[in-house]
Design an enzyme around this catalytic site. Structure first.
Site, PDB file in Angstrom:
ATOM      1  N   CYS A 116      58.961  52.459  30.411  1.00  0.00           N
ATOM      2  CA  CYS A 116      58.593  53.856  30.184  1.00  0.00           C
ATOM      3  C   CYS A 116      59.432  54.478  29.081  1.00  0.00           C
ATOM      4  O   CYS A 116      60.609  54.182  28.943  1.00  0.00           O
ATOM      5  CB  CYS A 116      58.774  54.659  31.461  1.00  0.00           C
ATOM      6  SG  CYS A 116      57.961  53.952  32.901  1.00  0.00           S
ATOM      7  N   ARG A 153      57.320  50.513  23.648  1.00  0.00           N
ATOM      8  CA  ARG A 153      57.901  50.077  24.918  1.00  0.00           C
ATOM      9  C   ARG A 153      56.832  49.668  25.920  1.00  0.00           C
ATOM     10  O   ARG A 153      57.121  48.990  26.899  1.00  0.00           O
ATOM     11  CB  ARG A 153      58.771  51.194  25.505  1.00  0.00           C
ATOM     12  CG  ARG A 153      59.997  51.516  24.671  1.00  0.00           C
ATOM     13  CD  ARG A 153      60.738  52.710  25.214  1.00  0.00           C
ATOM     14  NE  ARG A 153      61.417  52.428  26.468  1.00  0.00           N
ATOM     15  CZ  ARG A 153      62.666  51.978  26.562  1.00  0.00           C
ATOM     16  NH1 ARG A 153      63.364  51.745  25.477  1.00  0.00           N
ATOM     17  NH2 ARG A 153      63.222  51.761  27.731  1.00  0.00           N
ATOM     18  N   TRP A 209      54.609  53.289  32.386  1.00  0.00           N
ATOM     19  CA  TRP A 209      54.109  51.939  32.647  1.00  0.00           C
ATOM     20  C   TRP A 209      54.014  51.821  34.154  1.00  0.00           C
ATOM     21  O   TRP A 209      55.019  51.882  34.858  1.00  0.00           O
ATOM     22  CB  TRP A 209      55.069  50.899  32.057  1.00  0.00           C
ATOM     23  CG  TRP A 209      54.550  49.490  32.046  1.00  0.00           C
ATOM     24  CD1 TRP A 209      53.727  48.915  31.112  1.00  0.00           C
ATOM     25  CD2 TRP A 209      54.847  48.461  32.994  1.00  0.00           C
ATOM     26  NE1 TRP A 209      53.500  47.601  31.431  1.00  0.00           N
ATOM     27  CE2 TRP A 209      54.169  47.292  32.572  1.00  0.00           C
ATOM     28  CE3 TRP A 209      55.607  48.408  34.160  1.00  0.00           C
ATOM     29  CZ2 TRP A 209      54.235  46.100  33.276  1.00  0.00           C
ATOM     30  CZ3 TRP A 209      55.676  47.219  34.867  1.00  0.00           C
ATOM     31  CH2 TRP A 209      55.002  46.077  34.426  1.00  0.00           C
ATOM     32  N   ASN A 261      62.104  56.970  34.675  1.00  0.00           N
ATOM     33  CA  ASN A 261      61.960  55.567  34.317  1.00  0.00           C
ATOM     34  C   ASN A 261      62.706  54.761  35.360  1.00  0.00           C
ATOM     35  O   ASN A 261      63.837  55.095  35.720  1.00  0.00           O
ATOM     36  CB  ASN A 261      62.550  55.301  32.925  1.00  0.00           C
ATOM     37  CG  ASN A 261      62.275  53.888  32.452  1.00  0.00           C
ATOM     38  OD1 ASN A 261      61.463  53.176  33.032  1.00  0.00           O
ATOM     39  ND2 ASN A 261      62.936  53.485  31.375  1.00  0.00           N
ATOM     40  N   GLY A 262      62.080  53.673  35.861  1.00  0.00           N
ATOM     41  CA  GLY A 262      62.740  52.840  36.857  1.00  0.00           C
ATOM     42  C   GLY A 262      61.944  52.797  38.145  1.00  0.00           C
ATOM     43  O   GLY A 262      60.757  53.141  38.197  1.00  0.00           O
ATOM     44  N   GLU A 321      58.047  28.742  22.602  1.00  0.00           N
ATOM     45  CA  GLU A 321      57.892  30.043  21.968  1.00  0.00           C
ATOM     46  C   GLU A 321      56.501  30.194  21.358  1.00  0.00           C
ATOM     47  O   GLU A 321      55.890  31.272  21.434  1.00  0.00           O
ATOM     48  CB  GLU A 321      58.970  30.247  20.910  1.00  0.00           C
ATOM     49  CG  GLU A 321      58.908  31.559  20.166  1.00  0.00           C
ATOM     50  CD  GLU A 321      59.076  32.787  21.042  1.00  0.00           C
ATOM     51  OE1 GLU A 321      58.812  33.899  20.546  1.00  0.00           O
ATOM     52  OE2 GLU A 321      59.446  32.652  22.227  1.00  0.00           O
ATOM     53  N   LYS A 343      53.919  33.190  22.485  1.00  0.00           N
ATOM     54  CA  LYS A 343      53.334  34.153  21.557  1.00  0.00           C
ATOM     55  C   LYS A 343      51.811  34.195  21.693  1.00  0.00           C
ATOM     56  O   LYS A 343      51.201  35.265  21.631  1.00  0.00           O
ATOM     57  CB  LYS A 343      53.715  33.798  20.110  1.00  0.00           C
ATOM     58  CG  LYS A 343      55.126  34.159  19.753  1.00  0.00           C
ATOM     59  CD  LYS A 343      55.327  35.660  19.697  1.00  0.00           C
ATOM     60  CE  LYS A 343      56.768  36.045  19.929  1.00  0.00           C
ATOM     61  NZ  LYS A 343      57.213  35.970  21.303  1.00  0.00           N
ATOM     62  N   GLU A 355      50.910  36.012  24.929  1.00  0.00           N
ATOM     63  CA  GLU A 355      51.182  37.443  24.821  1.00  0.00           C
ATOM     64  C   GLU A 355      50.112  38.168  24.008  1.00  0.00           C
ATOM     65  O   GLU A 355      49.688  39.275  24.365  1.00  0.00           O
ATOM     66  CB  GLU A 355      52.539  37.671  24.145  1.00  0.00           C
ATOM     67  CG  GLU A 355      53.743  37.333  25.002  1.00  0.00           C
ATOM     68  CD  GLU A 355      55.046  37.519  24.248  1.00  0.00           C
ATOM     69  OE1 GLU A 355      56.003  38.036  24.844  1.00  0.00           O
ATOM     70  OE2 GLU A 355      55.113  37.141  23.059  1.00  0.00           O
ATOM     71  N   HIS A 380      53.579  11.991  31.540  1.00  0.00           N
ATOM     72  CA  HIS A 380      53.916  12.213  32.946  1.00  0.00           C
ATOM     73  C   HIS A 380      53.083  13.323  33.575  1.00  0.00           C
ATOM     74  O   HIS A 380      53.498  13.945  34.556  1.00  0.00           O
ATOM     75  CB  HIS A 380      55.403  12.530  33.071  1.00  0.00           C
ATOM     76  CG  HIS A 380      56.282  11.424  32.588  1.00  0.00           C
ATOM     77  ND1 HIS A 380      56.614  10.332  33.358  1.00  0.00           N
ATOM     78  CD2 HIS A 380      56.864  11.217  31.372  1.00  0.00           C
ATOM     79  CE1 HIS A 380      57.377   9.514  32.663  1.00  0.00           C
ATOM     80  NE2 HIS A 380      57.546  10.026  31.453  1.00  0.00           N
ATOM     81  N   LYS A 405      57.827  46.411  25.901  1.00  0.00           N
ATOM     82  CA  LYS A 405      58.858  45.880  25.017  1.00  0.00           C
ATOM     83  C   LYS A 405      60.170  45.665  25.759  1.00  0.00           C
ATOM     84  O   LYS A 405      60.849  44.656  25.577  1.00  0.00           O
ATOM     85  CB  LYS A 405      59.066  46.845  23.846  1.00  0.00           C
ATOM     86  CG  LYS A 405      60.086  46.370  22.811  1.00  0.00           C
ATOM     87  CD  LYS A 405      59.586  45.147  22.090  1.00  0.00           C
ATOM     88  CE  LYS A 405      60.528  44.701  20.992  1.00  0.00           C
ATOM     89  NZ  LYS A 405      60.106  43.438  20.380  1.00  0.00           N
TER      90      LYS A 405
END
Length: 612
Positions: free
Chosen positions: A2, A27, A76, A102-103, A481, A485, A488, A504, A607
């Site tokens: 947030c 964010r 969020w 926020n939290g 990575e 990406k 995401e 395997h 973010k």
């Protein structure tokens, strides 16, 4: 997650608050709102689900008076879905008080039950409204917003940043924080509060980070900080080292594209001032590395992949055992920590809650802590014994790119400093490695010149539903990575595997036409490893996969077996990842763009993950 903004000063609250929310959009959020006290002393609030533009449209259709005091928020969703009713601000004291948060308030159910029993009513499903109603109740009892805050924060459990205004006390904003970021912006005749300096950097570059369990009161010409008990607290002002223009697109089609092009600068700036007369020089680490006999990297997401590369480099150069742990798992497995253990946290924002709690856990158990971070004044560096700042500049796109390569650079500098301290590399060996590291930015520029070819490949693959990534040794974290990406940004199934693990189990995923990216090590670095990766390529090609190889220029052994080769300049084994990851960043960006997706703000992502 947030975004929070508070303002006291001139009659321009809405301008400052909405501008601040725009700058912290990166964010991640799903609703937005503002609350302003007008010149006559009346509180007005507006909030809407959706992007900030929805709120702005609502304010144009139904304007609220501007004023000199206000708070704003992008949410969020955690408790309750992204609806108008669940958006912040939430009101208390019969609409005279507004609060943003926020939290997560972990004991909100018990508090809500108590308030319901007293006859209070609730209009949302959120934990935040419980704090707002509780604060309103305490205000009626105590007649002071600051004292009401003290009473309330002592009862809240969990992580929170709270900002509140009350129409009976125009001209002040009160805030408090526990395990969640809050920063003061110091202006002239005006002051600011925010979850991120980006919210106010266009107005002032003078800032103060609020410490753990502290309350702040801002007025136009004063700032007061105390602990939760009311005792004065010491603060450490700092200057933000970048300006508002650095967080603007500057003509680029997306922040992510702009930030990928800044990969070379992020590496170069992280090296700046840390190499002197051919050797590494980092006085910020003095005393922290003495006697270190084991290292843990703790991180999450992209930062954890940077840590994995650190395992290879530091064990090779400094001969110290190194582990990498997801920060959210670290403290729950009860790791063995001693005074000789160095716990290195990696976080772009310095506010990642899982990582912050891992650092606190390590310190409580006697380990040393070092933060690798991109954000000055943030919580994790302040909780650590030392900080090694990357200098990537503001990274706005949710998916990390330039911060990742800056983190790898900082980790390599740490490894060379340890090698110098322990005598495991000679001065000549360290100098040779530093020369290669300093050459990376120029080589990255060469990789960026292949953007157009990578874009063509990505647009050709726009309908792809799954992609695999393979790598060995330092190529494995690059494969991880690359897959992250793509997940995401393009919302498709993507997995990264160690190439040797293929037989395997993962080889069962190979089917005709599936794209497989293979990070090919240089034959000059380890000829045997190179041969094994070529064998892996032959195995998947024989089963119909479409092979896209990332290989160094002139690697003719790859050409007969790869459908596409994305070349990177020659580099030493440990520096290849810094080059090999760039085409994967570009590919994810372009594939998402080809699908018409928002590359800067992917769905469901934030973010800075400031809740556990």
């Amino acid at each position: 997650m947030c975004g929070i903004v508070g303002y006291v000063g001139r009659e321009r609250s809405l301008e400052v608050l909405l501008g601040g929310l725009k700058r912290v959009e990166y964010r991640g959020y799903d609703s937005a709102g503002v609350a302003v006290i007008d010149p006559s002393g009346v509180l007005h609030a507006a909030k809407r689900a959706g992007k900030l533009g929805v709120l702005e449209d609502a304010l144009r259709a139904h304007p609220i008076p501007d004023g000199a005091t206000g708070i704003a928020h992008t949410r969020w969703a955690t408790h309750g879905g992204p609806t108008d009713g669940n958006a912040h601000p939430h009101l208390g004291d019969d609409g005279r008080l507004a609060l943003v948060h926020n939290g997560i308030i972990e004991n909100f159910t018990e508090l809500k039950t108590e308030l319901l029993a007293e006859g209070f009513e609730f209009a949302s499903e959120t934990d935040t409204e419980v704090a707002a109603v509780l604060l309103g109740r305490e205000y009626r009892r105590l007649g002071s917003l600051v004292e009401a805050f003290r009473a309330v924060v002592g009862r809240l459990e969990g992580a929170f940043t709270l900002l509140a205004v009350h129409q009976d006390e125009p001209g002040i904003v009160v805030g408090a924080r526990r395990n969640s970021p809050l920063v003061i912006g110091l202006g002239e005749g005006e002051n600011f509060l925010a979850s991120d300096v980006a919210a106010f950097v266009e107005h002032t570059r003078k800032a103060v980070a609020i410490g753990q369990d502290q309350i702040v009161v801002i007025a136009p010409d004063s700032v007061t900080v105390t602990d939760f008990a009311g005792n004065p607290a010491e603060v450490e002002p700092f200057d933000v080292t970048w300006d508002a223009a650095a967080a603007d697109k500057g003509g680029w089609s997306s922040f992510m594209l702009k930030e990928i092009t800044e990969d070379p600068t992020a590496v170069a700036d992280t090296l700046l001032g840390r190499v002197h007369e051919g050797d590494v020089r980092m006085p910020e680490l003095d005393g922290v590395l003495d006697g270190v006999d084991r290292i843990f990297f703790v991180a999450a997401g992209t930062a954890a992949h940077a840590g994995r590369l650190g395992v290879y480099a530091i064990e090779k150069w400094a001969r110290v055992p190194v582990d990498v742990e997801f920060a959210h798992e670290f403290r729950y497995r009860d790791p063995i920590l001693t005074p000789g253990t160095l716990v290195v946290s990696i976080s772009q924002s310095g506010e990642t809650m899982d990582t912050l709690m891992a650092v606190k856990y390590a310190r409580e158990r006697g380990a040393r802590t070092l933060s690798i971070c991109n954000t000055q004044g943030s919580s994790i560096p302040r909780e650590s014994d030392a900080a090694l700042y990357t200098h990537a500049g503001p990274e706005v796109a949710v998916a990390s790119t330039k911060a990742f390569v800056a983190q790898i650079t900082a980790i390599y500098l740490l490894g060379l400093e340890l090698a110098k301290l322990r005598g495991t590399l000679t001065a000549a060996e360290r100098q040779a490695l530093l020369v290669e590291l300093q050459a990376v930015p120029g080589k990255m520029l060469q990789v960026l010149e292949t953007h157009e070819r990578i874009a063509e490949l990505a647009h050709w693959m726009a309908d792809t539903r799954a992609v695999l990534f393979l790598g060995r040794h330092v190529g494995y974290p690059v494969a991880l990575e690359g897959a992250l990406k793509l997940k995401e940004l393009a919302y498709i199934h993507a997995e990264g595997f160690p190439a040797g693990e293929l037989k395997h189990g993962p080889i069962a995923l190979i089917e005709p036409g599936i794209p497989v990216f293979v990070v090919v090590p240089s034959p000059r670095g380890d000829a045997e490893l190179h041969k094994k990766v070529i064998s892996n390529i032959q195995e998947i090609r024989a089963r119909g996969a479409r092979v896209i190889a990332i290989a160094e220029l002139g690697d003719v052994a790859v050409l007969p077996f790869a459908d596409e080769v994305l070349p990177i300049p020659l580099a030493g084994p440990f520096f290849e990842p810094l080059l090999a990851v760039v085409p994967l960043q570009i590919f994810a960006l372009e594939l998402a763009s080809a699908k018409g997706l928002d590359v800067d703000q992917p769905r469901n992502l934030a973010k800075s993950v400031t809740v556990e």
